[in-house]
Design an enzyme around this catalytic site. Sequence first.
Site, PDB file in Angstrom:
ATOM      1  N   SER A  77       3.510  -1.668  10.388  1.00 28.93           N
ATOM      2  CA  SER A  77       4.950  -1.629  10.648  1.00 28.93           C
ATOM      3  C   SER A  77       5.642  -2.955  10.325  1.00 28.93           C
ATOM      4  O   SER A  77       6.588  -3.353  11.008  1.00 28.93           O
ATOM      5  CB  SER A  77       5.242  -1.203  12.092  1.00 28.93           C
ATOM      6  N   GLU A 102      -6.977   4.607   7.735  1.00 26.89           N
ATOM      7  CA  GLU A 102      -6.793   6.031   7.385  1.00 26.89           C
ATOM      8  C   GLU A 102      -8.045   6.579   6.711  1.00 26.89           C
ATOM      9  O   GLU A 102      -8.419   7.740   6.908  1.00 26.89           O
ATOM     10  CB  GLU A 102      -5.546   6.185   6.497  1.00 26.89           C
ATOM     11  N   LYS A 155       0.074   4.190  -0.351  1.00 27.58           N
ATOM     12  CA  LYS A 155      -0.617   5.352   0.228  1.00 27.58           C
ATOM     13  C   LYS A 155      -0.451   6.563  -0.697  1.00 27.58           C
ATOM     14  O   LYS A 155      -0.460   6.402  -1.910  1.00 27.58           O
ATOM     15  CB  LYS A 155      -0.129   5.601   1.648  1.00 27.58           C
ATOM     16  N   GLY A 205       2.388   2.697  10.745  1.00 30.87           N
ATOM     17  CA  GLY A 205       3.294   3.827  10.597  1.00 30.87           C
ATOM     18  C   GLY A 205       3.989   4.245  11.886  1.00 30.87           C
ATOM     19  O   GLY A 205       4.580   5.322  11.957  1.00 30.87           O
ATOM     20  N   HIS A 212      -9.568   0.826   4.916  1.00 23.26           N
ATOM     21  CA  HIS A 212      -8.300   1.160   5.573  1.00 23.26           C
ATOM     22  C   HIS A 212      -8.559   2.141   6.715  1.00 23.26           C
ATOM     23  O   HIS A 212      -9.380   3.047   6.592  1.00 23.26           O
ATOM     24  CB  HIS A 212      -7.314   1.759   4.563  1.00 23.26           C
ATOM     25  N   GLU A 239      -5.172  -4.846  10.611  1.00 17.59           N
ATOM     26  CA  GLU A 239      -4.216  -3.747  10.781  1.00 17.59           C
ATOM     27  C   GLU A 239      -4.563  -2.964  12.051  1.00 17.59           C
ATOM     28  O   GLU A 239      -5.395  -2.047  12.014  1.00 17.59           O
ATOM     29  CB  GLU A 239      -4.289  -2.798   9.584  1.00 17.59           C
ATOM     30  N   ASN A 255       0.870  -1.174   0.000  1.00 14.81           N
ATOM     31  CA  ASN A 255       0.000   0.000   0.000  1.00 14.81           C
ATOM     32  C   ASN A 255       0.905   1.221   0.000  1.00 14.81           C
ATOM     33  O   ASN A 255       1.459   1.584   1.036  1.00 14.81           O
ATOM     34  CB  ASN A 255      -0.909  -0.033   1.242  1.00 14.81           C
TER      35      ASN A 255
HETATM   36  P1  13P Z   1       2.984   0.717   7.659  1.00 14.05           P
HETATM   37  O1  13P Z   1       3.560  -0.562   7.114  1.00 14.05           O
HETATM   38  O2  13P Z   1       3.674   1.938   7.169  1.00 14.05           O
HETATM   39  O3  13P Z   1       2.842   0.675   9.149  1.00 14.05           O
HETATM   40  O4  13P Z   1       1.492   0.818   7.068  1.00 14.05           O
HETATM   41  C1  13P Z   1       0.650  -0.263   7.184  1.00 14.05           C
HETATM   42  C2  13P Z   1      -0.562   0.011   6.409  1.00 14.05           C
HETATM   43  O5  13P Z   1      -1.360   0.860   6.745  1.00 14.05           O
HETATM   44  C3  13P Z   1      -0.776  -0.763   5.173  1.00 14.05           C
HETATM   45  O6  13P Z   1      -2.051  -0.568   4.679  1.00 14.05           O
END
Ligand code: 13P
Length: 256
Positions: free
Chosen positions: A217, A101, A16, A177, A99, A171, A14
Amino acid sequence: MTSPEARRPIVAANWKMNTGPHDGAELARAVAAENLPFAQVDVVLCPPATGLTAVAQAVQGTPIGVGAQHVYWESSGAFTGEISVPMLTGLASYAIAGHSERRQLFGETDLDVQHKTLAILAGGLTPIVAVGESLDQRDAGATLTVLRTQITAVLEALSPEQSAASVIAYEPVWAIGTGRNASPAQAQEAIGWIRDTVAAAHGCPAAERVRIQYGGSVSPENCEELLGREGIDGALVGGASLDAAKFAAIVRAAAP
Ligand code: 13P
């Protein structure tokens, strides 16, 4: 209940809100140039919408799949800024829904995630449905309830076949992150709860087939420990997926 041989691991990147068409295609070519265990692992790249065409072209002729990070559930019409599933034809075969976010920053509800998942399946794509609890929810002992609520909201609209064909990403919000991944035991426990929820809704055969990834992460340092656990069928990778070598290390760790 689980039989890992029956499920192919899936590792998805992803990206992002990172990369445009040019650097996205470059990153996709770098991933494709890694010697990845395609016979054993499904590999998916999810660039931002503006990079879908370039990335799809860059991975053409390779087993790498392409996914959208976001879709709207209507097929077409006056929905400024949105992208529908039919608009992804020829570009993507996966799409992420739910997701954290999107849920936290853009107000997506469980019902929105249900509508998106249905639209993704109806369009012949594979949904990657993301669920996860916040730190407050975990500390309050509410993780199981939160996961069950998020998953059930989607499952209740799906057939057993549709849920079996979906991918779920566990997640935990506090791990995204932050550099603080869930421990393998935490990830395995939560994924077990999610699989039990699928079993309760759609029976054991669907629960045994649905692939459930861990995300949050994931890195070359922790991937072997996480992905070596029974029931964890791959990873949804954010930050580390922006580096082809790091992402490739995670893909390799997912091979049985
Ligand atoms: P990170 O691997 O940066 O923590 O992000 C995970 C994520 O949100 C994947 O969709």
